[in-house]
Design a protein around this motif. Structure first.
Motif, short mmCIF file in Angstrom:
data_model
loop_
_atom_site.label_atom_id
_atom_site.label_comp_id
_atom_site.label_asym_id
_atom_site.label_seq_id
_atom_site.Cartn_x
_atom_site.Cartn_y
_atom_site.Cartn_z
N GLN A 88 0.28 -1.58 0.02
CA GLN A 88 -0.32 -0.34 0.45
C GLN A 88 0.72 1.21 0.37
N LEU A 89 0.75 1.99 -0.53
CA LEU A 89 1.08 3.49 -1.08
C LEU A 89 0.26 4.57 -1.17
N ALA A 90 0.32 5.37 0.32
CA ALA A 90 -0.42 6.69 -0.22
C ALA A 90 0.16 8.06 0.25
N LEU A 91 0.41 8.72 -1.23
CA LEU A 91 0.83 9.28 -1.47
C LEU A 91 -0.02 11.19 -1.72
N GLN A 92 -1.36 11.28 -0.72
CA GLN A 92 -1.89 11.63 -1.03
C GLN A 92 -1.44 13.49 -0.76
N ASN A 93 -1.61 14.15 -2.23
CA ASN A 93 -1.92 15.76 -1.41
C ASN A 93 -0.17 16.14 -1.46
N CYS A 94 0.37 15.34 -1.98
CA CYS A 94 2.16 15.77 -2.05
C CYS A 94 2.89 16.54 -3.63
N SER A 95 1.76 17.82 -3.13
CA SER A 95 2.07 17.90 -4.72
C SER A 95 3.60 19.17 -5.07
N GLU A 96 3.89 19.68 -3.48
CA GLU A 96 4.57 20.57 -3.43
C GLU A 96 6.44 19.73 -3.84
N TRP A 97 6.04 18.68 -3.68
CA TRP A 97 7.40 17.72 -4.04
C TRP A 97 7.92 16.39 -4.61
N LEU A 98 6.05 16.39 -5.20
CA LEU A 98 6.54 14.33 -5.57
C LEU A 98 6.38 14.64 -7.01
N THR A 99 7.16 14.32 -8.15
CA THR A 99 7.29 14.14 -9.37
C THR A 99 8.14 13.18 -9.65
N ASP A 100 7.46 12.15 -11.67
CA ASP A 100 7.95 11.36 -11.55
C ASP A 100 9.69 10.99 -10.88
N ARG A 101 10.07 11.42 -10.74
CA ARG A 101 11.65 11.31 -10.52
C ARG A 101 11.94 10.22 -9.16
N GLU A 102 10.92 10.71 -8.66
CA GLU A 102 10.50 10.46 -7.11
C GLU A 102 10.05 8.74 -7.46
#
Length: 296
Positions: A88-102
């Protein structure tokens, strides 16, 4: 709890770290601690750092909300760099730092993911969804709400490779049209929950195809789908006997004439019947509602 255990072990002339790491500490103790506390525990000693790294490498569930939305990019990459068993992977509302690269390296090395939450991750691209499609054949739940980068080609890739999907949230994925939704439901007939809310491009064609292809459907969210009309709601009632909830608020072309069929079956609707709405309005105006036999 961890402090009490440490004291107990110390009193018996032992150390917490003397307990078997993989058999006791990781599966039975560390799993009960908030992730934020575990990360702080790394600073106690090199031994504790090694223990936490072992825990992170064997972690089945990662939820960014346990740390906070503003995780440094490097910290996120370091946390999951050795993990190949995530489910399970939950990364909701991480728009400030999460990109394809990560995200892509994490997806690429975790082929057992069955639940992914990416709500509001606006800096990702269609490549993220393609990577999920190719790496996660066991995927059952996926949230892409408010991810406007989702397009028809990436959704087709998801449909082609993740046929075990049971719940998909496409709220406000504004690039998607009827054709893309139809392709998804034709390939993923096990869907039990689907949200197409806040999508002006979705209409009767997508809803009718969903009804005909997904007989197990239990929850459907069409909030704000202005092109949806009565005919598709009737098809939904005919083909989806297991439907438990339907959201059609702000669907101005959907009337009680079609909703009453579902209402009579006990389906939970987010709009009240006309008489009920009239009583509420009357109560707001005069301060009370007259007695009316609602069973007439």
């Amino acid at each position: 709890a961890l402090w009490c255990l440490m004291m107990s072990v110390t009193r018996t002339r032992g150390s917490l770290l003397d307990l078997p790491w993989e058999d006791i500490l990781v599966p039975h103790i560390l799993c009960h601690l908030p992730l934020q506390q575990l990360l702080s525990l790394q600073r106690v000693s090199k031994s504790f750092q090694s223990l936490i790294q072992l825990y992170l490498a064997n972690m089945r569930c990662f939820d960014s909300s346990q740390i906070g939305p503003a995780i440094p990019r490097a910290a996120f990459v370091n946390l999951l760099k050795d993990n190949e068993v995530l489910q399970q992977l939950a990364l909701q509302n991480c728009s400030e730092w999460l990109t394809d690269r990560e995200l892509l390296p994490v997806i690429g090395q975790n082929h057992h993911l069955h639940q992914i939450q990416l709500k509001g991750c606006a800096q990702l691209s269609r490549h993220a969804l393609v990577a999920i499609s190719l790496s996660c054949p066991q995927l059952r739940q996926l949230s892409l709400a408010h991810c406007e980068w989702v397009d028809s080609l990436s959704l087709r890739s998801l449909a082609d490779h993740c046929k075990a999907l049971e719940a998909v949230d496409l709220t406000a994925c504004r690039q998607l049209k009827d054709e893309a939704i139809c392709y998804l439901v034709q390939k993923c007939g096990r869907l039990k929950s689907l949200s197409l809310a806040v999508n002006a491009n979705v209409g009767d064609v997508a809803v009718e195809e969903t009804a005909k292809c997904c007989p197990e459907l239990e929850h459907l969210d069409l909030t704000g789908c202005l092109r949806v009309k009565n005919d598709s709601i009737r098809v939904l009632a005919e083909y989806c006997p297991k439907l438990r909830s339907l959201k059609v608020k702000h669907c101005h072309n959907v009337a009680e004439s079609s909703l009453s069929i579902l209402r009579s079956r006990g389906v939970e609707l987010d709009v009240e019947p006309p008489l009920q709405r009239a009583l509420v309005l009357l109560q707001d105006v005069v301060g009370f509602a007259p007695f009316i036999n609602l069973q007439i």
